[in-house]
Design a protein around this motif. Structure first.
Motif, PDB file in Angstrom:
ATOM      1  N   VAL A 130       0.844  -1.194   0.000  1.00  0.00           N
ATOM      2  CA  VAL A 130       0.000   0.000   0.000  1.00  0.00           C
ATOM      3  C   VAL A 130       0.876   1.241   0.000  1.00  0.00           C
ATOM      4  CG1 VAL A 130      -1.534   1.414   1.440  1.00  0.00           C
ATOM      5  CG2 VAL A 130      -2.041  -1.006   1.083  1.00  0.00           C
ATOM      6  N   VAL A 131       0.481   2.230  -0.815  1.00  0.00           N
ATOM      7  CA  VAL A 131       1.115   3.555  -0.797  1.00  0.00           C
ATOM      8  C   VAL A 131       0.024   4.577  -0.519  1.00  0.00           C
ATOM      9  CG1 VAL A 131       2.434   5.277  -2.078  1.00  0.00           C
ATOM     10  CG2 VAL A 131       2.852   2.833  -2.488  1.00  0.00           C
ATOM     11  N   THR A 132       0.217   5.393   0.512  1.00  0.00           N
ATOM     12  CA  THR A 132      -0.726   6.482   0.781  1.00  0.00           C
ATOM     13  C   THR A 132      -0.077   7.806   0.413  1.00  0.00           C
ATOM     14  OG1 THR A 132      -0.049   6.833   3.101  1.00  0.00           O
ATOM     15  CG2 THR A 132      -1.741   5.170   2.693  1.00  0.00           C
ATOM     16  N   LEU A 133      -0.832   8.653  -0.254  1.00  0.00           N
ATOM     17  CA  LEU A 133      -0.375   9.972  -0.668  1.00  0.00           C
ATOM     18  C   LEU A 133      -1.255  11.021   0.003  1.00  0.00           C
ATOM     19  CD1 LEU A 133      -0.107   9.283  -4.534  1.00  0.00           C
ATOM     20  CD2 LEU A 133       1.673   8.930  -2.789  1.00  0.00           C
ATOM     21  N   ALA A 134      -0.734  11.676   1.031  1.00  0.00           N
ATOM     22  CA  ALA A 134      -1.467  12.740   1.724  1.00  0.00           C
ATOM     23  C   ALA A 134      -2.799  12.252   2.285  1.00  0.00           C
ATOM     24  CB  ALA A 134      -1.690  13.934   0.792  1.00  0.00           C
ATOM     25  N   ALA A 135      -2.787  11.093   2.918  1.00  0.00           N
ATOM     26  CA  ALA A 135      -4.010  10.542   3.490  1.00  0.00           C
ATOM     27  C   ALA A 135      -4.402  11.312   4.758  1.00  0.00           C
ATOM     28  CB  ALA A 135      -3.816   9.061   3.810  1.00  0.00           C
ATOM     29  N   PRO A 136      -5.666  11.757   4.855  1.00  0.00           N
ATOM     30  CA  PRO A 136      -6.074  12.666   5.939  1.00  0.00           C
ATOM     31  C   PRO A 136      -6.655  11.969   7.166  1.00  0.00           C
ATOM     32  CG  PRO A 136      -7.805  12.547   4.324  1.00  0.00           C
ATOM     33  CD  PRO A 136      -6.719  11.618   3.845  1.00  0.00           C
ATOM     34  N   ILE A 137      -5.807  11.391   8.001  1.00  0.00           N
ATOM     35  CA  ILE A 137      -6.301  10.904   9.288  1.00  0.00           C
ATOM     36  C   ILE A 137      -6.752  12.096  10.139  1.00  0.00           C
ATOM     37  CG2 ILE A 137      -5.587   9.860  11.473  1.00  0.00           C
ATOM     38  CD1 ILE A 137      -6.069   7.756   9.416  1.00  0.00           C
ATOM     39  N   GLN A 138      -6.053  13.207   9.979  1.00  0.00           N
ATOM     40  CA  GLN A 138      -6.460  14.458  10.620  1.00  0.00           C
ATOM     41  C   GLN A 138      -6.598  15.534   9.545  1.00  0.00           C
ATOM     42  OE1 GLN A 138      -3.783  15.517  13.836  1.00  0.00           O
ATOM     43  NE2 GLN A 138      -3.509  13.376  14.415  1.00  0.00           N
ATOM     44  N   ILE A 139      -7.722  16.231   9.541  1.00  0.00           N
ATOM     45  CA  ILE A 139      -7.922  17.327   8.591  1.00  0.00           C
ATOM     46  C   ILE A 139      -7.276  18.584   9.156  1.00  0.00           C
ATOM     47  CG2 ILE A 139      -9.652  18.763   7.440  1.00  0.00           C
ATOM     48  CD1 ILE A 139     -11.509  16.336   7.481  1.00  0.00           C
ATOM     49  N   ALA A 140      -6.557  19.300   8.301  1.00  0.00           N
ATOM     50  CA  ALA A 140      -5.833  20.493   8.747  1.00  0.00           C
ATOM     51  C   ALA A 140      -6.773  21.491   9.418  1.00  0.00           C
ATOM     52  CB  ALA A 140      -5.122  21.138   7.559  1.00  0.00           C
ATOM     53  N   GLU A 141      -6.276  22.084  10.488  1.00  0.00           N
ATOM     54  CA  GLU A 141      -7.096  22.992  11.297  1.00  0.00           C
ATOM     55  C   GLU A 141      -7.672  24.131  10.480  1.00  0.00           C
ATOM     56  OE1 GLU A 141      -6.502  25.834  15.254  1.00  0.00           O
ATOM     57  OE2 GLU A 141      -5.093  24.196  14.856  1.00  0.00           O
ATOM     58  N   GLU A 142      -6.894  24.632   9.504  1.00  0.00           N
ATOM     59  CA  GLU A 142      -7.373  25.786   8.740  1.00  0.00           C
ATOM     60  C   GLU A 142      -8.561  25.473   7.842  1.00  0.00           C
ATOM     61  OE1 GLU A 142      -3.178  24.995   6.966  1.00  0.00           O
ATOM     62  OE2 GLU A 142      -4.263  24.450   8.779  1.00  0.00           O
ATOM     63  N   ARG A 143      -8.882  24.191   7.672  1.00  0.00           N
ATOM     64  CA  ARG A 143     -10.061  23.804   6.883  1.00  0.00           C
ATOM     65  C   ARG A 143     -11.356  24.032   7.658  1.00  0.00           C
ATOM     66  NH1 ARG A 143      -9.326  23.981   1.543  1.00  0.00           N
ATOM     67  NH2 ARG A 143      -7.286  23.127   1.031  1.00  0.00           N
ATOM     68  N   MET A 172       3.481   8.820   2.081  1.00  0.00           N
ATOM     69  CA  MET A 172       4.063  10.055   1.548  1.00  0.00           C
ATOM     70  C   MET A 172       3.183  11.247   1.916  1.00  0.00           C
ATOM     71  SD  MET A 172       5.989   9.305  -2.062  1.00  0.00           S
ATOM     72  CE  MET A 172       5.120   7.968  -2.831  1.00  0.00           C
ATOM     73  N   HIS A 173       3.836  12.307   2.371  1.00  0.00           N
ATOM     74  CA  HIS A 173       3.106  13.487   2.807  1.00  0.00           C
ATOM     75  C   HIS A 173       4.016  14.706   2.653  1.00  0.00           C
ATOM     76  CE1 HIS A 173      -0.786  13.900   5.108  1.00  0.00           C
ATOM     77  NE2 HIS A 173      -0.372  15.165   5.056  1.00  0.00           N
ATOM     78  N   SER A 174       3.409  15.845   2.445  1.00  0.00           N
ATOM     79  CA  SER A 174       4.180  17.075   2.332  1.00  0.00           C
ATOM     80  C   SER A 174       4.038  17.902   3.605  1.00  0.00           C
ATOM     81  CB  SER A 174       3.707  17.903   1.133  1.00  0.00           C
ATOM     82  OG  SER A 174       4.527  19.045   0.961  1.00  0.00           O
ATOM     83  N   HIS A 175       5.138  18.500   4.033  1.00  0.00           N
ATOM     84  CA  HIS A 175       5.105  19.336   5.230  1.00  0.00           C
ATOM     85  C   HIS A 175       4.209  20.560   5.056  1.00  0.00           C
ATOM     86  CE1 HIS A 175       7.916  17.284   7.838  1.00  0.00           C
ATOM     87  NE2 HIS A 175       8.845  17.237   6.886  1.00  0.00           N
ATOM     88  N   ASP A 176       3.945  20.966   3.807  1.00  0.00           N
ATOM     89  CA  ASP A 176       3.116  22.150   3.583  1.00  0.00           C
ATOM     90  C   ASP A 176       1.693  21.792   3.151  1.00  0.00           C
ATOM     91  OD1 ASP A 176       3.655  21.247   1.028  1.00  0.00           O
ATOM     92  OD2 ASP A 176       4.071  23.232   0.189  1.00  0.00           O
ATOM     93  N   ASP A 177       1.209  20.637   3.572  1.00  0.00           N
ATOM     94  CA  ASP A 177      -0.157  20.205   3.265  1.00  0.00           C
ATOM     95  C   ASP A 177      -1.122  20.941   4.189  1.00  0.00           C
ATOM     96  OD1 ASP A 177      -2.588  18.846   2.888  1.00  0.00           O
ATOM     97  OD2 ASP A 177      -1.579  16.936   2.515  1.00  0.00           O
ATOM     98  N   HIS A 178      -2.019  21.728   3.605  1.00  0.00           N
ATOM     99  CA  HIS A 178      -2.988  22.483   4.388  1.00  0.00           C
ATOM    100  C   HIS A 178      -4.390  21.903   4.268  1.00  0.00           C
ATOM    101  CE1 HIS A 178       0.020  25.472   5.341  1.00  0.00           C
ATOM    102  NE2 HIS A 178       0.336  25.556   4.056  1.00  0.00           N
ATOM    103  N   THR A 179      -4.471  20.656   3.826  1.00  0.00           N
ATOM    104  CA  THR A 179      -5.750  19.944   3.770  1.00  0.00           C
ATOM    105  C   THR A 179      -5.720  18.738   4.705  1.00  0.00           C
ATOM    106  OG1 THR A 179      -6.193  20.657   1.497  1.00  0.00           O
ATOM    107  CG2 THR A 179      -7.378  18.714   2.281  1.00  0.00           C
ATOM    108  N   ALA A 180      -4.770  17.842   4.461  1.00  0.00           N
ATOM    109  CA  ALA A 180      -4.558  16.705   5.363  1.00  0.00           C
ATOM    110  C   ALA A 180      -3.388  17.059   6.271  1.00  0.00           C
ATOM    111  CB  ALA A 180      -4.255  15.441   4.562  1.00  0.00           C
TER     112      ALA A 180
END
Length: 248
Positions: free
Chosen positions: A110-123, A189-197
């Motif tokens: 399995v590969v996860t790309l920006a999977a949102p276990i937590q939604i970013a607070e700004e959403r 895989m995740h980006s440090h600047d993800d403002h969604t997940a």
């Protein structure tokens, strides 16, 4: 009726299959470049379309998360008819479905790309109205126009159904409820600047799956849309290397 360019795609190749799952309000086309990359390496690739996506946002508002999961199950069933083994790659909500599928079916990796276990607070998820008042309610969904991507990628829904956001939250809770049953190798895989997940999602997945073979690859300037963002070639290469490596 499916919108032009929003169709699922199938790229026949070798006996190893890869199922690609797009995210909430997204389209299969968002994973087409990744699919073509993997296909050139010999994989058979299927990009599924989740129910209610690529049609109308009103259509999507009538779908439950189980309808979306059924689309994933159907894709797995189709691909298993062509391949000896199946890996699953999911973007955003699709990453959650990839984890869920691995607890139900025989999945190799399995590969996860920006999977949102937590939604970013700004959403502002804490301001989501109760489910009972969300029927037929929609909110705008802004996104910048992307260059060098399939045309359909820039034709995603420009609003989202609030009832669908509740379904997304339910997917998150379902994933958290069974994540300790995930035992296959996992690349996160995740980006440090993800403002969604929220980036903390990556750590949660890493800490809670039971997979002995698991690791996180961090990106720095990809935001949430890893498969079509500036660092997508790194995303493709890391995923391909993971899938091609010998099983742990």
């Amino acid at each position: 009726m499916i919108l032009p360019g929003a169709e699922p795609f199938f790229l026949p190749g070798g006996p190893k299959g890869v199922l690609l799952i797009h995210g909430f309000t997204g389209l299969p086309a968002e994973l087409l470049l990744m699919g073509q990359y993997l296909h050139k390496l010999g994989f058979t690739v299927l990009g599924v379309r989740l129910a209610g996506h690529g049609t109308t946002v009103e259509d999507m508002s009538h779908m439950t998360w189980e309808d979306w999961m059924d689309s994933v199950r159907d894709g797995y069933a189709v691909l298993s008819g062509f391949c000896d083994s199946i890996d699953v790659i999911g973007h955003s909500m699709g990453g959650l479905f990839s984890l869920l599928l691995s607890t139900e079916e025989k999945v190799r990796k399995v590969v996860t790309l920006a999977a949102p276990i937590q939604i970013a607070e700004e959403r502002g998820i804490e301001f989501l109205p109760p489910r009972e008042v969300c029927n037929n309610q929609f909110i705008p969904k802004a996104r910048r126009r992307l260059k060098g991507v399939p045309e359909a990628v820039n034709k995603t829904y420009r609003k989202m159904p609030l009832i669908g956001v509740h379904e997304l939250v339910d997917v998150i809770e379902a994933t958290k409820g069974c994540i300790d049953k995930v035992s296959v190798p996992v690349l996160i895989m995740h980006s440090h600047d993800d403002h969604t997940a929220a980036p903390a999602s990556a750590g949660y997945i890493y800490d809670h799956v039971k997979s002995e073979d698991r690791r996180i690859v961090w990106l720095e300037k990809s935001g949430h849309l890893l498969p079509v963002a500036a660092e997508r070639e790194k995303v493709f290469a890391e995923a391909a290397a993971f899938l091609q490596s010998s099983d742990a």
